[in-house]
Motif scaffolding. Sequence first.
Motif, PDB file in Angstrom:
ATOM      1  N   LEU A  94     116.702 137.451   5.728  1.00 28.85           N
ATOM      2  CA  LEU A  94     115.595 137.769   6.624  1.00 28.85           C
ATOM      3  C   LEU A  94     115.851 139.035   7.429  1.00 28.85           C
ATOM      4  O   LEU A  94     114.921 139.675   7.917  1.00 28.85           O
ATOM      5  N   GLY A  95     117.120 139.374   7.589  1.00 31.66           N
ATOM      6  CA  GLY A  95     117.469 140.558   8.354  1.00 31.66           C
ATOM      7  C   GLY A  95     117.349 140.382   9.850  1.00 31.66           C
ATOM      8  O   GLY A  95     117.223 141.371  10.589  1.00 31.66           O
ATOM      9  N   VAL A  96     117.382 139.121  10.322  1.00 32.03           N
ATOM     10  CA  VAL A  96     117.304 138.844  11.759  1.00 32.03           C
ATOM     11  C   VAL A  96     118.287 137.728  12.099  1.00 32.03           C
ATOM     12  O   VAL A  96     118.662 136.911  11.261  1.00 32.03           O
ATOM     13  N   ARG A  97     118.678 137.698  13.362  1.00 33.36           N
ATOM     14  CA  ARG A  97     119.532 136.619  13.851  1.00 33.36           C
ATOM     15  C   ARG A  97     118.641 135.448  14.265  1.00 33.36           C
ATOM     16  O   ARG A  97     117.714 135.611  15.048  1.00 33.36           O
ATOM     17  N   LEU A  98     118.908 134.294  13.712  1.00 30.76           N
ATOM     18  CA  LEU A  98     118.126 133.090  14.020  1.00 30.76           C
ATOM     19  C   LEU A  98     118.770 132.249  15.106  1.00 30.76           C
ATOM     20  O   LEU A  98     118.071 131.563  15.867  1.00 30.76           O
ATOM     21  N   LEU A  99     120.086 132.277  15.167  1.00 30.35           N
ATOM     22  CA  LEU A  99     120.837 131.453  16.110  1.00 30.35           C
ATOM     23  C   LEU A  99     121.890 132.294  16.810  1.00 30.35           C
ATOM     24  O   LEU A  99     122.530 133.143  16.187  1.00 30.35           O
ATOM     25  N   GLU A 100     122.053 132.060  18.087  1.00 33.14           N
ATOM     26  CA  GLU A 100     123.164 132.639  18.843  1.00 33.14           C
ATOM     27  C   GLU A 100     124.259 131.586  18.922  1.00 33.14           C
ATOM     28  O   GLU A 100     124.035 130.493  19.444  1.00 33.14           O
ATOM     29  N   ARG A 101     125.438 131.913  18.372  1.00 36.43           N
ATOM     30  CA  ARG A 101     126.524 130.944  18.317  1.00 36.43           C
ATOM     31  C   ARG A 101     127.664 131.394  19.231  1.00 36.43           C
ATOM     32  O   ARG A 101     128.059 132.549  19.208  1.00 36.43           O
ATOM     33  N   THR A 102     128.145 130.479  20.031  1.00 39.59           N
ATOM     34  CA  THR A 102     129.368 130.698  20.791  1.00 39.59           C
ATOM     35  C   THR A 102     130.271 129.500  20.543  1.00 39.59           C
ATOM     36  O   THR A 102     129.888 128.555  19.839  1.00 39.59           O
ATOM     37  N   THR A 103     131.457 129.530  21.106  1.00 41.24           N
ATOM     38  CA  THR A 103     132.368 128.392  20.935  1.00 41.24           C
ATOM     39  C   THR A 103     131.855 127.154  21.655  1.00 41.24           C
ATOM     40  O   THR A 103     132.283 126.042  21.371  1.00 41.24           O
ATOM     41  N   ARG A 104     130.910 127.351  22.583  1.00 42.07           N
ATOM     42  CA  ARG A 104     130.440 126.219  23.383  1.00 42.07           C
ATOM     43  C   ARG A 104     129.040 125.736  23.022  1.00 42.07           C
ATOM     44  O   ARG A 104     128.711 124.577  23.243  1.00 42.07           O
ATOM     45  N   ALA A 119     128.417 118.408   4.107  1.00 42.26           N
ATOM     46  CA  ALA A 119     129.532 118.956   4.875  1.00 42.26           C
ATOM     47  C   ALA A 119     129.062 120.142   5.707  1.00 42.26           C
ATOM     48  O   ALA A 119     128.069 120.809   5.374  1.00 42.26           O
ATOM     49  N   GLN A 120     129.789 120.432   6.772  1.00 40.78           N
ATOM     50  CA  GLN A 120     129.385 121.513   7.659  1.00 40.78           C
ATOM     51  C   GLN A 120     129.541 122.910   7.055  1.00 40.78           C
ATOM     52  O   GLN A 120     128.653 123.752   7.233  1.00 40.78           O
ATOM     53  N   PRO A 121     130.641 123.227   6.324  1.00 44.27           N
ATOM     54  CA  PRO A 121     130.798 124.598   5.815  1.00 44.27           C
ATOM     55  C   PRO A 121     129.644 125.090   4.959  1.00 44.27           C
ATOM     56  O   PRO A 121     129.146 126.208   5.174  1.00 44.27           O
ATOM     57  N   PRO A 122     129.166 124.300   3.965  1.00 44.95           N
ATOM     58  CA  PRO A 122     128.023 124.802   3.178  1.00 44.95           C
ATOM     59  C   PRO A 122     126.748 124.949   4.001  1.00 44.95           C
ATOM     60  O   PRO A 122     125.914 125.808   3.707  1.00 44.95           O
ATOM     61  N   LEU A 123     126.592 124.118   5.057  1.00 48.85           N
ATOM     62  CA  LEU A 123     125.418 124.262   5.920  1.00 48.85           C
ATOM     63  C   LEU A 123     125.493 125.582   6.695  1.00 48.85           C
ATOM     64  O   LEU A 123     124.509 126.327   6.769  1.00 48.85           O
ATOM     65  N   SER A 124     126.660 125.859   7.261  1.00 46.28           N
ATOM     66  CA  SER A 124     126.838 127.128   7.986  1.00 46.28           C
ATOM     67  C   SER A 124     126.610 128.320   7.076  1.00 46.28           C
ATOM     68  O   SER A 124     125.981 129.315   7.462  1.00 46.28           O
ATOM     69  N   LYS A 125     127.108 128.221   5.837  1.00 48.90           N
ATOM     70  CA  LYS A 125     126.927 129.309   4.882  1.00 48.90           C
ATOM     71  C   LYS A 125     125.457 129.508   4.543  1.00 48.90           C
ATOM     72  O   LYS A 125     124.969 130.646   4.449  1.00 48.90           O
ATOM     73  N   ALA A 126     124.721 128.406   4.384  1.00 42.09           N
ATOM     74  CA  ALA A 126     123.297 128.496   4.038  1.00 42.09           C
ATOM     75  C   ALA A 126     122.510 129.174   5.156  1.00 42.09           C
ATOM     76  O   ALA A 126     121.628 130.012   4.886  1.00 42.09           O
ATOM     77  N   ILE A 127     122.817 128.840   6.420  1.00 38.99           N
ATOM     78  CA  ILE A 127     122.117 129.460   7.542  1.00 38.99           C
ATOM     79  C   ILE A 127     122.449 130.952   7.614  1.00 38.99           C
ATOM     80  O   ILE A 127     121.571 131.798   7.851  1.00 38.99           O
ATOM     81  N   ALA A 128     123.718 131.292   7.394  1.00 36.43           N
ATOM     82  CA  ALA A 128     124.127 132.706   7.410  1.00 36.43           C
ATOM     83  C   ALA A 128     123.411 133.491   6.313  1.00 36.43           C
ATOM     84  O   ALA A 128     122.999 134.643   6.517  1.00 36.43           O
ATOM     85  N   GLN A 129     123.258 132.881   5.136  1.00 34.24           N
ATOM     86  CA  GLN A 129     122.554 133.551   4.041  1.00 34.24           C
ATOM     87  C   GLN A 129     121.076 133.751   4.376  1.00 34.24           C
ATOM     88  O   GLN A 129     120.490 134.788   4.032  1.00 34.24           O
ATOM     89  N   MET A 130     120.470 132.777   5.048  1.00 28.23           N
ATOM     90  CA  MET A 130     119.079 132.926   5.471  1.00 28.23           C
ATOM     91  C   MET A 130     118.931 134.107   6.428  1.00 28.23           C
ATOM     92  O   MET A 130     118.018 134.926   6.292  1.00 28.23           O
ATOM     93  N   GLU A 131     119.835 134.200   7.397  1.00 34.23           N
ATOM     94  CA  GLU A 131     119.780 135.303   8.353  1.00 34.23           C
ATOM     95  C   GLU A 131     119.951 136.643   7.647  1.00 34.23           C
ATOM     96  O   GLU A 131     119.261 137.620   7.975  1.00 34.23           O
ATOM     97  N   SER A 132     120.845 136.686   6.665  1.00 31.36           N
ATOM     98  CA  SER A 132     121.089 137.931   5.939  1.00 31.36           C
ATOM     99  C   SER A 132     119.850 138.351   5.156  1.00 31.36           C
ATOM    100  O   SER A 132     119.463 139.529   5.158  1.00 31.36           O
TER     101      SER A 132
END
Length: 315
Positions: A46-56, A31-44
Amino acid sequence: MSELEVRELRYFIAVAEELNFSRAAQRLGMAQPPLSKAIAQMESRLGVRLLERTTRQVRLTNAGQVLLDQARIAVDAVHAAARRARRAGQPTPQLVVAVKPGGDAGLLREILAAYRGRGSHLPPPEVVVGGGGEPIAMLRDGRADVALLRSPFDGQGLDSQTLVVEPRLAVLPAAHRLAGRRRLRLTDLKGEPIPRWKGAAPSTTAYYTGCDGAEEAGDGHTGSAPADTPEGPLVAGVEQLLEVVALGQAVAFLSRSTTERHQRPDIAYRPVTGLSPSAVMVAWPETSRSAAVATFVQAAHDVATHHPDHMTALA
């Protein structure tokens, strides 16, 4: 900071390649929610932004691009370690040698004979012939122990030794306006379409189109590569390349040993001043400690010393 897990790297690779969380989740079967959460945890962590997300759109940051490159290497290395461990544990181990058709400059049979002659204690060699890009992929993912490759290739994570360096020739339709000349310069071919190889990296495309940097011509002139080379048809093998050339759709460049194996009345091969050569190399994982691999590499080197193009390789 805790270490990243292989599972997390797989998640990130999927998102980075798809640049879409929904498609990445579908590709991973989750499912998408746990994937989004996993990426956010990785960024946290690592202390860096890995992806720039917009609505588009979703796009990689500089840090994300670095992680993608390294994550691919890391995941491939884990898979390769597992494959090599399974293969090493087989009752009858084998030395798997990967090569593509024409990728050995005619050396392979002699190398195999030299390897077999070095002792019955060595695992028997098994040759796997693959298409373009397959031998190096097999070497990286653990399906092969050693490979014969033509330059250029991505040597990251590999050790290699040059065996022979041979010239490349222009491949022309027999009726081409330049086919009657004994020797060409790259500038003579300016404006001619040249085939592109499917899936080739930019450096490889530059090599196959003669745009990888010309060598000194030897006659006081520099053989500069054709500027703004028109794109010819996409090809996936030598036979297809020869057909599009014979039909007048393109000209091309091939190693001398390859042209010797593909003589055709509707094709003309001509030397080209300033064109970079083709090197045949033996390659193996830089982490390899296999005695069989070392023996194969030594056998390859010994055989190559008797090849007429070996001295060029050492120059």
